[in-house]
Design a protein around this motif. Structure first.
Motif, PDB file in Angstrom:
ATOM      1  N   ALA A  32      60.937  24.558  47.421  1.00 26.06           N
ATOM      2  CA  ALA A  32      60.202  23.309  47.695  1.00 26.06           C
ATOM      3  C   ALA A  32      59.209  23.520  48.836  1.00 26.06           C
ATOM      4  CB  ALA A  32      61.193  22.195  48.031  1.00 26.06           C
ATOM      5  N   MET A  35      56.260  25.656  47.595  1.00 26.96           N
ATOM      6  CA  MET A  35      55.406  24.828  46.721  1.00 26.96           C
ATOM      7  C   MET A  35      54.567  23.848  47.521  1.00 26.96           C
ATOM      8  SD  MET A  35      57.578  23.684  43.458  1.00 26.96           S
ATOM      9  CE  MET A  35      56.321  22.506  43.031  1.00 26.96           C
ATOM     10  N   ALA A  36      55.189  23.275  48.556  1.00 28.73           N
ATOM     11  CA  ALA A  36      54.482  22.259  49.347  1.00 28.73           C
ATOM     12  C   ALA A  36      53.290  22.852  50.081  1.00 28.73           C
ATOM     13  CB  ALA A  36      55.457  21.623  50.340  1.00 28.73           C
ATOM     14  N   PRO A  39      49.314  24.434  47.843  1.00 29.57           N
ATOM     15  CA  PRO A  39      47.993  23.821  47.623  1.00 29.57           C
ATOM     16  C   PRO A  39      46.982  24.138  48.719  1.00 29.57           C
ATOM     17  CG  PRO A  39      49.721  22.230  47.202  1.00 29.57           C
ATOM     18  CD  PRO A  39      50.387  23.436  47.775  1.00 29.57           C
ATOM     19  N   PHE A  40      47.454  24.617  49.875  1.00 28.71           N
ATOM     20  CA  PHE A  40      46.525  24.858  50.980  1.00 28.71           C
ATOM     21  C   PHE A  40      46.059  26.309  51.064  1.00 28.71           C
ATOM     22  CE2 PHE A  40      48.951  21.112  51.810  1.00 28.71           C
ATOM     23  CZ  PHE A  40      47.968  20.203  52.118  1.00 28.71           C
ATOM     24  N   LEU A  94      53.375  23.883  57.136  1.00 32.97           N
ATOM     25  CA  LEU A  94      53.435  22.511  56.610  1.00 32.97           C
ATOM     26  C   LEU A  94      53.289  21.495  57.736  1.00 32.97           C
ATOM     27  CD1 LEU A  94      53.874  20.834  54.035  1.00 32.97           C
ATOM     28  CD2 LEU A  94      56.306  20.868  54.523  1.00 32.97           C
ATOM     29  N   ILE A  97      49.738  21.350  58.710  1.00 33.89           N
ATOM     30  CA  ILE A  97      48.936  20.651  57.696  1.00 33.89           C
ATOM     31  C   ILE A  97      49.129  19.142  57.812  1.00 33.89           C
ATOM     32  CG2 ILE A  97      48.798  20.218  55.211  1.00 33.89           C
ATOM     33  CD1 ILE A  97      49.641  23.281  54.952  1.00 33.89           C
ATOM     34  N   LEU A  98      50.387  18.731  57.918  1.00 29.18           N
ATOM     35  CA  LEU A  98      50.664  17.289  57.978  1.00 29.18           C
ATOM     36  C   LEU A  98      50.139  16.677  59.269  1.00 29.18           C
ATOM     37  CD1 LEU A  98      54.264  17.158  56.447  1.00 29.18           C
ATOM     38  CD2 LEU A  98      52.107  16.534  55.367  1.00 29.18           C
ATOM     39  N   GLY A 100      47.560  17.881  61.017  1.00 26.66           N
ATOM     40  CA  GLY A 100      46.084  17.959  61.035  1.00 26.66           C
ATOM     41  C   GLY A 100      45.510  17.009  60.036  1.00 26.66           C
TER      42      GLY A 100
ATOM     43  N   MET B 233      55.820  15.005  45.106  1.00 29.31           N
ATOM     44  CA  MET B 233      55.845  15.703  46.397  1.00 29.31           C
ATOM     45  C   MET B 233      54.473  16.299  46.719  1.00 29.31           C
ATOM     46  SD  MET B 233      58.202  18.962  47.474  1.00 29.31           S
ATOM     47  CE  MET B 233      57.140  20.188  46.727  1.00 29.31           C
ATOM     48  N   LEU B 234      53.855  16.960  45.737  1.00 25.72           N
ATOM     49  CA  LEU B 234      52.539  17.559  45.974  1.00 25.72           C
ATOM     50  C   LEU B 234      51.488  16.497  46.251  1.00 25.72           C
ATOM     51  CD1 LEU B 234      52.302  20.451  43.364  1.00 25.72           C
ATOM     52  CD2 LEU B 234      52.649  20.614  45.814  1.00 25.72           C
ATOM     53  N   ILE B 237      51.875  15.494  49.836  1.00 33.61           N
ATOM     54  CA  ILE B 237      51.504  16.493  50.837  1.00 33.61           C
ATOM     55  C   ILE B 237      50.041  16.914  50.684  1.00 33.61           C
ATOM     56  CG2 ILE B 237      51.978  18.833  51.652  1.00 33.61           C
ATOM     57  CD1 ILE B 237      54.914  18.289  50.775  1.00 33.61           C
ATOM     58  N   ALA B 238      49.658  17.312  49.475  1.00 34.60           N
ATOM     59  CA  ALA B 238      48.306  17.849  49.288  1.00 34.60           C
ATOM     60  C   ALA B 238      47.238  16.787  49.445  1.00 34.60           C
ATOM     61  CB  ALA B 238      48.205  18.497  47.911  1.00 34.60           C
ATOM     62  N   LYS B 240      47.926  13.845  51.108  1.00 37.10           N
ATOM     63  CA  LYS B 240      48.376  13.021  52.236  1.00 37.10           C
ATOM     64  C   LYS B 240      48.603  11.568  51.824  1.00 37.10           C
ATOM     65  CE  LYS B 240      46.492  16.227  55.437  1.00 37.10           C
ATOM     66  NZ  LYS B 240      45.498  16.642  56.388  1.00 37.10           N
TER      67      LYS B 240
END
Lengths: 100, 527
Positions: A32, A35-36, A39-40, A94, A97-98, A100, B233-234, B237-238, B240
């Protein structure tokens, strides 16, 4: 055979349970986390969706690799260290990212 | 030949066995229902008895939709969803979005339109509830729901089947790795000795179905987890938590323009879409009708020989094509191609009847692998009370599940004239499962129980085509003249499955081997 039996004696009694913990819930949690963060760093591609599609598509494969690694590496300490390092790197990323 | 050291092989054997022992019965249930669900659309068309036409979205719909719109309350006219049913009718759902307990739901009027614009039915309510209460598709939906989430409420049902998908992945991969002689074992069938013979059959069936099992496990885990966990979830997060940003990226959201505008000619748009797609249309979603920002998304079937199809987006006020787009994103991409492969590969619908027949056969073989694997595991431990109890459970589920599924189909047809199928289909399944449990608990030796239940399943399956005709189902001639070959094909397929069940049961009962679960002193003391 004797070596196998000796490793399964007293000091190693917890080993199967530790391995089950690492290959079970820890592998799921690490999947998890990976995966989270994907995307970055995964390129968005021509359609602008690869960074979302790849983590989704490869999720079973990511879990499978972590699961079988945790199961088959003889050194339980190495498994724990590798998984912890991966988890820490991804957790820091993560968090950044969260925030920022 | 795969060479692993003894210790790793031992670990893999243990994981292979324990994964099967802990989750094997549920996995067996998911595989058996999935095997039936390969033909879910055909089951709906066959069992519903509502004969429509081939490619129902090709008929002129503009006039009938205008008439239905006039009969629809104004608050439901914003959006319109059109869908071709497996039986060849058209569902037209005039609806609007409502927020219920923080969740967006579609509420409106659902019309079923038959051939030549004939109105078959009219219902009002929430979209998902109307779909769940449709008496004509209750049997197909029951099998699919059992396969997708084992009738456990969301998201837990999807999470459970996702875990089962991962367990199947583990069983498949560990099965490959622990085989010392993978290719030799493909053809290895030794003697009639019960345990060796069963192990050989398990290995042979498992080896032949490995690629299929691997693909189904991978795609099944994706389908369950992606919807239940990963996508939300994505998105959080991705993006926001910005749902609009996510929808823009994945689907392409048009700018909001609520100025009144003309309503485009639906027939012209659908005709254009069919020409561009070169295939029948499956469904269409029309948003913001009567506004400048109105859009219609048309979902065609893949062209012959192709796995996926592009979606077509039209301007809902001018009727012009805006763009074609893949399953996700606005332009073709590697990610969209990968995600588009999941559905056809999992459902086996990429080459019509042929691919579905192959998927059905491989699914049946995989079910046998799961069940025989459990039996092997238990037979090695039958002197232990706990494992004997699991042996009884395995005999019950192994034979009882197909029996209960067949009984659900019988109840469906019996209750179809009174339109009470939504209640009786699951009720009969539970009653039949409970009936099968009685001998599983009471029989001294349960070795023969699965064969007896398979025999009973065979009788029920052979009776189904007759029952379908007896309750007024369409004749083969009527079905074929309406272009619905699902009716005769499913009649034959169901009867053949029934004969196969009877023959296998007869063979198993005739071959009376020394019962490994025979009630010796240990068994009696345990009971």
């Amino acid at each position: 055979m004797a070596a196998v039996n000796s490793s399964a004696t007293k000091p190693g009694r917890l080993r199967p349970w530790l391995r089950a913990l690492l290959a079970g819930p820890c592998a799921l949690a690490l999947t998890a986390l990976i995966m989270a963060v994907m995307p970055f760093w995964v390129p968005k591609g021509t359609g602008g969706v690869d960074h979302i599609a790849f983590p989704l598509f490869f999720m079973p494969a990511i879990w499978g690799i972590i699961f079988f690694y945790a199961l088959l590496d003889r050194s339980l300490a190495r498994v724990a260290i590798v998984m912890t390092v991966l988890a820490v790197i991804h957790a820091i990323a993560l968090r950044g990212i969260l925030a920022g | 030949m795969i060479n692993l050291k003894a210790r790793e092989t031992k670990t893999l054997v243990a994981v292979h066995g324990w994964a099967g022992a802990v989750l094997g019965l549920l996995l067996y249930a998911v595989i058996v229902t999935g095997t039936a669900a390969v033909f879910s659309n055909e089951i709906k068309a066959w069992s519903g008895g509502l004969l429509g036409m081939n490619d129902p979205l090709s008929q002129p719909l503009g006039a009938v939709l205008a008439r239905l719109e006039a009969e629809t309350p104004k608050e439901f006219r914003d959006d319109l969803a059109l869908r071709a049913t497996p039986a060849g009718n058209v569902l037209a759902f005039f609806h609007a979005d409502e927020m219920v307990n923080g969740a967006r739901r579609e509420r409106g009027i659902l019309y079923t339109i038959g051939p030549n614009g004939r109105l078959v039915s009219r219902q009002e309510g929430f979209g998902n509830e109307l779909s769940a209460s449709d008496p004509y598709t209750a049997l197909g939906r029951f099998y699919v729901d059992l396969h997708v989430r084992l009738h456990v409420p969301n998201p837990w049902g999807l999470i459970l089947t996702g875990i089962l998908g991962l367990a199947m992945l583990v069983a498949a991969v560990s099965g490959i790795l622990m085989h010392r002689h993978l290719f030799r074992d493909i053809f290895l069938l030794r003697g009639r000795d019960r345990v060796v013979g069963l192990r050989d059959l398990h290995s042979v069936a498992g080896t032949w179905t490995l690629p299929h099992a691997f693909v189904l496990a991978f795609t099944g885990a994706y389908l369950s987890f992606a919807i239940a966990v990963a996508l939300p979830m994505l998105a959080k997060i991705a993006f926001k938590g910005d749902v609009r940003a996510m929808v823009t990226t994945l689907n392409g959201l048009n700018t909001v323009d609520a100025r009144p505008a003309a309503i485009a000619d639906i027939d012209a748009m659908l005709s254009d879409a069919r020409k561009r797609a070169g295939a029948p249309l499956l469904s269409a979603a029309w948003e913001n009708r009567g506004r400048t920002d109105s859009r219609i998304t048309v979902f065609p079937a893949p062209r012959s020989g192709e796995l996926t199809a592009m979606r077509l987006i039209y301007n809902g006020s001018t009727g012009e094509l805006i763009r074609e787009r893949p399953i996700v994103g606005l332009k073709p991409s590697m990610g969209a191609s990968l995600l588009a492969l999941i559905g056809p590969v999992h459902f086996g619908n990429f080459a019509g009847w042929w691919s579905r027949a192959v998927w059905f056969a491989l699914g049946a073989a995989s079910a046998y692998v799961a069940w025989s694997g459990l039996n092997l595991w238990i037979r090695r431990r039958f002197d232990q009370r706990g494992w004997r109890a699991l042996g009884r459970m395995t005999a019950w589920v192994g034979g009882g599940l197909p029996f209960a599924m067949a009984a659900a189909a019988v109840a469906y047809f019996v209750s179809l004239p009174s339109l009470t199928t939504v209640f009786w289909t699951p009720a009969a399944f539970l009653i039949a499962a409970a009936l099968a449990l009685v001998p599983a608990l009471l029989m001294r030796s349960v070795e023969r129980l699965p064969s007896l239940l398979f025999g009973a399943t065979g009788i029920l399956l052979i009776a189904l085509p007759l029952l379908r005709a007896a309750v007024g189902g369409p004749t083969w001639r009527a079905a074929l003249s309406a272009g619905q070959n699902a009716v005769p094909t499913m009649d034959v397929l169901v009867a053949l499955c029934g004969i196969a069940c009877l023959v296998s049961a007869a063979m198993a009962l005739r071959h009376r081997e020394p019962a490994t679960f025979a009630a010796g002193p240990v068994m009696q003391s345990a009971e």
